[in-house]
Scaffold this motif. Sequence first.
Motif, short mmCIF file in Angstrom:
data_model
loop_
_atom_site.label_atom_id
_atom_site.label_comp_id
_atom_site.label_asym_id
_atom_site.label_seq_id
_atom_site.Cartn_x
_atom_site.Cartn_y
_atom_site.Cartn_z
N THR A 75 0.80 -1.14 0.00
CA THR A 75 0.15 0.15 0.11
C THR A 75 0.71 1.20 0.05
OG1 THR A 75 -0.12 0.10 2.14
CG2 THR A 75 -1.82 -1.17 1.25
N GLY A 76 2.13 1.22 0.57
CA GLY A 76 2.98 2.41 0.60
C GLY A 76 2.53 3.26 1.63
N ALA A 77 1.59 2.97 2.65
CA ALA A 77 0.98 3.70 3.57
C ALA A 77 2.25 4.20 4.54
CB ALA A 77 0.05 3.22 4.43
N GLU A 78 2.40 5.53 4.95
CA GLU A 78 3.24 5.99 5.88
C GLU A 78 2.90 5.43 7.26
OE1 GLU A 78 4.19 10.08 5.82
OE2 GLU A 78 4.76 10.07 3.86
N GLU A 90 21.49 -10.15 18.33
CA GLU A 90 21.77 -11.43 17.11
C GLU A 90 20.47 -11.13 15.98
OE1 GLU A 90 22.79 -12.24 20.18
OE2 GLU A 90 24.59 -11.58 19.72
N GLN A 91 19.34 -11.40 16.69
CA GLN A 91 18.29 -11.44 15.76
C GLN A 91 17.59 -10.08 15.41
OE1 GLN A 91 15.44 -14.32 16.96
NE2 GLN A 91 16.55 -15.40 18.22
N ARG A 92 18.19 -8.95 15.72
CA ARG A 92 17.67 -7.72 15.29
C ARG A 92 16.22 -7.49 15.79
NH1 ARG A 92 22.79 -8.28 13.56
NH2 ARG A 92 23.28 -7.77 11.50
N LEU A 93 16.06 -7.94 16.71
CA LEU A 93 14.49 -7.97 17.38
C LEU A 93 14.51 -6.60 18.02
CD1 LEU A 93 13.55 -11.54 18.57
CD2 LEU A 93 13.19 -10.38 16.32
N TRP A 94 13.48 -5.80 17.96
CA TRP A 94 13.14 -4.52 18.82
C TRP A 94 11.53 -4.53 19.14
CZ3 TRP A 94 16.05 -0.02 20.13
CH2 TRP A 94 17.47 -0.15 19.45
N ASP A 95 11.31 -4.22 20.47
CA ASP A 95 10.06 -3.73 20.76
C ASP A 95 9.87 -2.39 20.34
OD1 ASP A 95 7.92 -3.73 22.39
OD2 ASP A 95 9.13 -3.48 24.28
N VAL A 96 8.54 -2.18 19.57
CA VAL A 96 8.26 -0.80 19.16
C VAL A 96 6.95 -0.36 19.22
CG1 VAL A 96 10.13 -1.14 17.23
CG2 VAL A 96 7.82 -1.72 16.72
N LEU A 97 6.86 1.02 18.95
CA LEU A 97 5.33 1.42 18.91
C LEU A 97 4.95 1.65 17.47
CD1 LEU A 97 4.64 3.52 21.79
CD2 LEU A 97 3.83 1.42 21.77
N VAL A 98 3.99 1.50 16.75
CA VAL A 98 3.72 1.73 15.52
C VAL A 98 2.35 2.79 15.60
CG1 VAL A 98 4.74 -0.05 14.31
CG2 VAL A 98 2.39 -0.38 15.00
N ASP A 99 2.44 3.64 14.40
CA ASP A 99 1.53 4.51 14.31
C ASP A 99 0.98 4.79 13.01
OD1 ASP A 99 -0.70 6.38 14.84
OD2 ASP A 99 0.70 8.05 15.36
N PRO A 100 -0.08 4.42 12.23
CA PRO A 100 -1.10 4.11 12.86
C PRO A 100 -1.10 2.69 13.32
CG PRO A 100 -1.50 4.47 10.68
CD PRO A 100 -0.62 4.97 10.88
N ALA A 101 -1.60 2.13 14.40
CA ALA A 101 -1.21 0.71 14.64
C ALA A 101 -2.39 -0.33 14.05
CB ALA A 101 -1.43 0.58 16.20
N ILE A 106 0.66 -8.97 11.89
CA ILE A 106 1.98 -9.72 11.87
C ILE A 106 1.84 -10.36 10.49
CG2 ILE A 106 2.69 -12.11 12.67
CD1 ILE A 106 1.01 -11.58 15.43
N GLY A 107 3.62 -10.25 9.84
CA GLY A 107 3.84 -10.62 8.78
C GLY A 107 3.98 -9.66 7.79
N ASN A 108 3.50 -8.36 8.25
CA ASN A 108 3.75 -7.12 7.26
C ASN A 108 5.19 -6.69 7.23
OD1 ASN A 108 0.52 -5.24 8.21
ND2 ASN A 108 0.85 -6.85 6.55
N LYS A 109 5.55 -6.29 5.96
CA LYS A 109 6.80 -5.73 5.90
C LYS A 109 6.93 -4.08 5.96
CE LYS A 109 9.75 -9.37 3.87
NZ LYS A 109 8.73 -10.46 3.82
N LEU A 110 7.93 -3.75 6.50
CA LEU A 110 7.92 -1.97 6.39
C LEU A 110 9.18 -1.82 5.84
CD1 LEU A 110 6.79 -1.37 9.89
CD2 LEU A 110 5.26 -1.60 8.14
N TYR A 111 9.25 -0.55 5.10
CA TYR A 111 10.39 -0.15 4.41
C TYR A 111 10.94 1.18 4.97
CZ TYR A 111 9.40 -4.23 1.30
OH TYR A 111 9.09 -5.42 0.93
N PHE A 112 12.12 1.29 5.06
CA PHE A 112 12.80 2.51 5.74
C PHE A 112 13.68 3.17 4.66
CE2 PHE A 112 11.26 -0.01 8.98
CZ PHE A 112 10.44 0.61 9.59
N GLY A 113 13.79 4.54 4.64
CA GLY A 113 14.97 4.98 3.85
C GLY A 113 15.05 5.09 2.63
#
Length: 349
Positions: A75-78, A90-101, A106-113
């Motif tokens: 969708t390209g949604a921000e 090691e696994q690059r795991l982070w606890d995060v908040l997302v908005d809009p939640a 689960i399973g969605n991919k997010l792209y940065f930069g």
Amino acid sequence: MKLSQYKYNLPQELIAKFPVENRDESRLMVLNRKTKTIEHKVFKDIIDYFDDGDVMVFNNTKVFPARLYGNKEKTGAEIEVFLLRELNKEQRLWDVLVDPARKIRIGNKLYFGDDDVLVAEVIDNTTSRGRTLRFLFDGTYEEFKSTLYRLGETPLPKFIRREVTPEDKERYQTIYAKHEGAVAAPTAGLHFSRELLKRLEIKGVDFAEITLHVGLGNFRSVDVEDLTKHKMDSEQINIPEDAVKIVNSAKDQKSKICAVGTTVLRTLESSVSTDGYLKPFAGWTNKFIFPPYEFSVPDAMVTNFHLPLSTLLMMVSAFAGYDFLFDAYKLAISEKYRFGTYGDAMLII
């Protein structure tokens, strides 16, 4: 105490959007609990209230660039992602908040930069707002971390309604910040300049350092009227042996012990022996302080002017006394003191 007792009318224009030009030149309101008097000073005048052998306790946590902006696959949604803490290196795991939640599953991919240099996959929904992300990155851990921080933004609180500037990177950090891990600055410490610390040192004031990695719990709203039912988010703290020695020695000498900020106040009160002395500790605290509360360690504190209904305001009211603090806040509003993270300071003795 009830939540509604912490409501007051704060004009929006009194919430500071920018820091003063020089750290130690914000205004300082001094509250004397014994005499019930209030003085108006400049922050660097704080030196006049401390003597040889007194101790100031600082929180040496360091803020990292925790706010990321990305796009959802397809969708390209921000999406705004707020990094809370690293769960697994090691696994690059982070606890995060997302908005809009609500848009993230689960399973969605997010792209940065640019060029989607960083990709993350949602692997868990921990709360209604929180998620666990796994960052997919081929390089070394150091390369991953530097990419993450390059894309991240200084996490100014949302109530400062403006864009983040390059200056914020330096100003939203105390000059003695050492241990990375906070997503919000310990704001009382922002008023201290190198010159002021040197002058305090020359006067014979001792410094002790503890660490509390400030989390977003500071800004989380209290949604119960009965304060005894509110649960604080846990935050990581460390009280080293050398800080314990400095503080307890000052206690024996009947010298002043000043907590620089609510984070220091909470940390000191989280590890106290039955006879009121500070104990070394490394772990987590979810201590919530509100009136009535008997403090064991600090007998002075530096703090900012806090927003209505905040847990920080409740904590300070326990230290200053509820009625006295609210008299001071009324006066602060009429005298146009600046409130919030980049606002003016208060010394309570």
